[in-house]
Design an enzyme around this catalytic site. Sequence first.
Site, PDB file in Angstrom:
ATOM      1  NE  ARG A  15      -2.016  -2.197   3.284  1.00  0.00           N
ATOM      2  CZ  ARG A  15      -2.397  -2.582   4.505  1.00  0.00           C
ATOM      3  NH1 ARG A  15      -3.529  -2.119   5.013  1.00  0.00           N
ATOM      4  NH2 ARG A  15      -1.652  -3.417   5.216  1.00  0.00           N
ATOM      5  CB  THR A  78       1.969 -11.567  11.228  1.00  0.00           C
ATOM      6  OG1 THR A  78       0.604 -12.019  11.264  1.00  0.00           O
ATOM      7  CG2 THR A  78       1.995 -10.200  10.591  1.00  0.00           C
ATOM      8  CD  GLU A 154      -5.931  -9.263  11.092  1.00  0.00           C
ATOM      9  OE1 GLU A 154      -5.470  -8.329  10.440  1.00  0.00           O
ATOM     10  OE2 GLU A 154      -5.792  -9.349  12.325  1.00  0.00           O
ATOM     11  CG  ASN A 385      38.188  26.134  -4.338  1.00  0.00           C
ATOM     12  OD1 ASN A 385      37.656  26.763  -5.255  1.00  0.00           O
ATOM     13  ND2 ASN A 385      37.578  25.181  -3.681  1.00  0.00           N
ATOM     14  CE1 TYR A 386      38.636  21.041  -9.853  1.00  0.00           C
ATOM     15  CE2 TYR A 386      37.007  22.296 -11.100  1.00  0.00           C
ATOM     16  CZ  TYR A 386      37.685  21.106 -10.847  1.00  0.00           C
ATOM     17  OH  TYR A 386      37.400  20.001 -11.599  1.00  0.00           O
TER      18      TYR A 386
END
Length: 459
Positions: A15, A78, A154, A385-386
Amino acid sequence: MALAAVVLAAGKGTRMKSRRPKVLHRVAGKPMVAHVIQAAREAGVDRLIIVAGYGYEDVTAVVEAEAEVVCQAEQLGTAHAVMQAETKLTDFEGDILVLCGDTPLLTGQTLLGLVAHHRATEAAATVLTAALDNPFGYGRVLRDTSGMVRRIVEQKDGSPGELAVQEINTGVYCFKQAGLFEALRGITPQNQQGEFYLTDIIERYVTGERPVASYLLGDFKEVLGVNDRRQLAEAGRLMRERILNSLMDVGVTVVDPATTFVEAGVTVGMDTVIHPFSFLEGSTTVGEDCTIGPSTRLGNAIIGDGSTVQQSVIIDSRVGRQANIGPYTYIRPGSEVGDGVKIGDFVEIKKSRIGNGSKVPHLSYIGDAEIGAGVNVGAGTITCNYDGAKKWTTIIEDGVFIGSNTNLVAPVRVGAGAYVGAGSTITQDVPPGSLAVARGAQTNIEGWVEEKKKDLRRD
Ligand code: UD1
Ligand code: CA
């Protein structure tokens, strides 16, 4: 007496309409099954066994540090799921809690109450039940005229009369180990879903004259079973409410709980105020007397006492005391910001250290940098930085003044106390105490405008 827990977590969760196993869907930042494991731990279990099946590898990866895992290759129901734990528990003497991986709100406190009741009544099985206004979807607890539990039916199997019962099976039980697995083997799949129902064990115990007890849960919200995405959202809302209430109980002001999102692993100190639209995630730790938000996201962030963070994002980083961050600061992973630091608007910091009392107030990118104490970084400063292949470090020592709109081309070092003139592109180290200026010299041509206008009139 020893206590074990078996957590049922093998179902696909049809579900949910998901490729991911149901119990790995997150509530307040943690997989549902992790919340259930925590509750079991709080109840003091000696053994913890997870029954995994659908998505076995994924579920195992999440739980294996905390629990033993058994496989239910086919999800036949179960009862069949609990049976998979038999090999682990044949020699176990004591009580066995059976829990579902899809009830994330269940608390250790409730489990302790259930186990205490189970032991006090000397029952062979005790069912945790709850009374719901709308029991649709849950198993109903049917009692005989003397009020004893007789069986559980159930939703899909119940008659209208049975389904009118509002007392539901929460899916949480405590069993004596002795006789449990033998009884499970007797269960048959004669029902609407053709599954081996664990709930059928109750009637078997009753007919076999084994004592069955029940324990009614006060706060039914705890056992909300998550079967679909709506219930997932509802569980999230309830969990959030619980987390925020516990923060408020220890002296944190939450200005608007409805728009504040704090995950389960977060801690916040006293007299801190959290403003709306704030997200505190992962292992975030906020000190005392802080102001967080509005509109702030902290992910695994550590914020020292007395700091303010507004309209900003801080991820996997640490900020000291009395710091002032934002609005519109983005601090990316691996950053360490010292005490009394000011990081202002439209500043991005990545994997950098910023020393105590330094300021990066406006419009800057600081990446892979080590900035000392008492440094002033002017507006628009960029650490380059690159180089297209590798990242390089920029070092700015204590007490440096960087003029506005400076480019620092890494690797480069600016020595202690140095000044960099505004608009410089710094490509070489700057010695301590010196002034570096690296920009085109200015030329003024006097009277140029008048000359230009004369030219235009002649055309
Ligand atoms: C179950 C109970 C119902 C109870 C409800 C509470 C049964 C037959 N029904 O119904 O009475 O009111 O829980 O939330 O037990 N699982 C496995 N293997 C399987 C089947 C299920 O591990 O073969 C796991 C699921 O992953 C889930 C849990 O068991 O974590 C419960 O299964 P689910 O299908 O959600 O049962 P419900 O229909 O909710
Ligand atoms: Ca369920």
